[in-house]
Motif scaffolding. Structure first.
Motif, short mmCIF file in Angstrom:
data_model
loop_
_atom_site.label_atom_id
_atom_site.label_comp_id
_atom_site.label_asym_id
_atom_site.label_seq_id
_atom_site.Cartn_x
_atom_site.Cartn_y
_atom_site.Cartn_z
N LEU A 121 3.51 20.27 18.31
CA LEU A 121 4.17 21.24 17.43
C LEU A 121 5.37 21.90 18.10
O LEU A 121 6.44 22.01 17.49
CB LEU A 121 3.15 22.31 17.00
N LEU A 122 5.20 22.33 19.34
CA LEU A 122 6.31 22.96 20.05
C LEU A 122 7.45 21.97 20.30
O LEU A 122 8.63 22.32 20.18
CB LEU A 122 5.83 23.55 21.37
N GLY A 123 7.11 20.74 20.64
CA GLY A 123 8.13 19.74 20.91
C GLY A 123 8.93 19.37 19.68
O GLY A 123 10.17 19.29 19.74
N VAL A 124 8.25 19.16 18.58
CA VAL A 124 8.96 18.82 17.34
C VAL A 124 9.81 20.00 16.87
O VAL A 124 10.95 19.81 16.43
CB VAL A 124 7.95 18.36 16.25
N ALA A 125 9.27 21.21 16.97
CA ALA A 125 10.04 22.39 16.56
C ALA A 125 11.29 22.55 17.42
O ALA A 125 12.39 22.77 16.90
CB ALA A 125 9.17 23.64 16.66
N ALA A 126 11.16 22.41 18.74
CA ALA A 126 12.32 22.54 19.62
C ALA A 126 13.33 21.43 19.35
O ALA A 126 14.54 21.67 19.34
CB ALA A 126 11.86 22.50 21.08
N LEU A 127 12.85 20.24 19.12
CA LEU A 127 13.73 19.11 18.85
C LEU A 127 14.52 19.32 17.56
O LEU A 127 15.74 19.14 17.53
CB LEU A 127 12.90 17.82 18.78
N LEU A 128 13.83 19.72 16.51
CA LEU A 128 14.51 19.92 15.22
C LEU A 128 15.47 21.12 15.26
O LEU A 128 16.56 21.06 14.70
CB LEU A 128 13.48 20.10 14.11
N ILE A 129 15.06 22.19 15.93
CA ILE A 129 15.96 23.34 16.05
C ILE A 129 17.19 22.96 16.87
O ILE A 129 18.32 23.33 16.53
CB ILE A 129 15.22 24.54 16.67
N ARG A 167 27.57 33.13 23.56
CA ARG A 167 28.74 33.40 24.42
C ARG A 167 29.58 32.15 24.66
O ARG A 167 30.00 31.86 25.77
CB ARG A 167 28.30 33.97 25.76
N GLY A 168 29.73 31.35 23.64
CA GLY A 168 30.58 30.17 23.73
C GLY A 168 29.90 28.94 24.31
O GLY A 168 30.52 27.89 24.45
N ARG A 169 28.62 29.04 24.65
CA ARG A 169 27.90 27.89 25.21
C ARG A 169 26.90 27.36 24.17
O ARG A 169 26.19 28.13 23.53
CB ARG A 169 27.14 28.26 26.48
N ASP A 170 26.82 26.06 24.06
CA ASP A 170 25.91 25.42 23.12
C ASP A 170 24.59 25.12 23.83
O ASP A 170 24.56 24.45 24.86
CB ASP A 170 26.53 24.12 22.58
N PHE A 171 23.48 25.61 23.26
CA PHE A 171 22.16 25.39 23.83
C PHE A 171 21.33 24.39 23.01
O PHE A 171 20.13 24.27 23.21
CB PHE A 171 21.40 26.71 23.93
N GLY A 172 21.97 23.67 22.12
CA GLY A 172 21.26 22.69 21.31
C GLY A 172 20.73 21.54 22.14
O GLY A 172 19.60 21.07 21.93
N ASP A 173 21.52 21.09 23.11
CA ASP A 173 21.08 19.98 23.96
C ASP A 173 19.86 20.37 24.79
O ASP A 173 18.95 19.56 24.99
CB ASP A 173 22.19 19.54 24.90
N LEU A 174 19.82 21.61 25.26
CA LEU A 174 18.68 22.07 26.03
C LEU A 174 17.39 21.98 25.21
O LEU A 174 16.35 21.53 25.71
CB LEU A 174 18.90 23.51 26.50
N VAL A 180 16.89 20.03 22.59
CA VAL A 180 16.60 18.63 22.29
C VAL A 180 15.87 17.99 23.47
O VAL A 180 14.83 17.33 23.31
CB VAL A 180 17.89 17.86 21.96
N TYR A 181 16.38 18.20 24.68
CA TYR A 181 15.73 17.62 25.86
C TYR A 181 14.37 18.26 26.13
O TYR A 181 13.42 17.58 26.51
CB TYR A 181 16.63 17.75 27.08
N SER A 182 14.27 19.56 25.94
CA SER A 182 12.99 20.24 26.14
C SER A 182 11.96 19.75 25.12
O SER A 182 10.79 19.55 25.46
CB SER A 182 13.15 21.74 26.00
N GLY A 183 12.38 19.58 23.90
CA GLY A 183 11.47 19.06 22.87
C GLY A 183 10.98 17.66 23.19
O GLY A 183 9.80 17.34 23.00
N ALA A 184 11.88 16.82 23.69
CA ALA A 184 11.47 15.47 24.07
C ALA A 184 10.47 15.50 25.22
O ALA A 184 9.49 14.74 25.22
CB ALA A 184 12.70 14.65 24.45
N LEU A 185 10.66 16.40 26.18
CA LEU A 185 9.71 16.51 27.29
C LEU A 185 8.35 17.03 26.81
O LEU A 185 7.30 16.55 27.26
CB LEU A 185 10.26 17.43 28.37
N LEU A 186 8.34 17.99 25.90
CA LEU A 186 7.08 18.49 25.37
C LEU A 186 6.33 17.41 24.60
O LEU A 186 5.11 17.32 24.68
CB LEU A 186 7.33 19.71 24.49
N ILE A 187 7.05 16.59 23.87
CA ILE A 187 6.41 15.48 23.15
C ILE A 187 5.87 14.46 24.15
O ILE A 187 4.79 13.90 23.95
CB ILE A 187 7.40 14.84 22.15
#
Length: 112
Positions: A27-35, A44-51, A53-60
Motif C-alpha cells: 500500500l505504501l509503495g503503490v501510494a508513493a509511486l502514484l503520488i 523551493r524549486g526542487r522536484d521530489f517526484g523522482d524520490l 517514484v524510487y522510494s515506492g519501487a523500493l517499498l514494493i
C-alpha cells in the motif's frame, strides 16, 4: 454447507505479522509511486517526484520479500526425515554418530 475441515481448518493464518508487513509495504509503495508520478511535488524549486517514484519501487520490492516469506511460512504438508521411508546413507550415519559423541559428556578413566 459448513467450513471445510479436510485441510485442517487452519487456513492461511501462519505468519500474520509478515502478511501485515507485505500488505502495508504494498500500500505504501503503490501510494508513493502514484503520488510521485502524478502529483506535482515541487518544494523551493526542487522536484521530489523522482524520490517518491524510487522510494515506492523500493517499498514494493520489500513487499515482495514479505510475500515470499509469508507464502513459504504457510506451506503445509512437508515431510520430515523420520516420516520418509528411505535407506540411511553412510553420510547420515556418520553425522549421527558424530553428533552423539559431541553431545555425550566425556568421562576420564579415573571417574566412576
Amino acid at each position: 454447507m459448513g467450513k471445510d475441515t479436510s485441510v485442517g481448518g487452519s487456513g492461511l493464518t501462519h505468519c500474520k505479522f509478515v502478511l501485515v508487513f507485505a500488505v502495508l509495504m504494498d500500500l505504501l509503495g503503490v501510494a508513493a509511486l502514484l503520488i510521485g508520478v502524478f502529483a506535482p511535488l515541487e518544494i523551493r524549486g526542487r522536484d521530489f517526484g523522482d524520490l517518491l517514484v524510487y522510494s515506492g519501487a523500493l517499498l514494493i520490492l520489500f513487499s515482495m520479500g514479505g510475500w515470499v516469506m509469508w507464502y513459504s511460512g504457510n506451506i503445509e504438508g512437508l515431510a520430515f526425515g523420520k516420516e520418509l521411508t528411505y535407506k540411511r546413507s553412510a553420510v547420515d550415519r556418520i553425522a549421527r554418530s558424530l553428533s552423539r559423541r559431541i553431545r555425550r559428556p566425556h568421562r576420564s578413566p579415573s571417574e566412576p
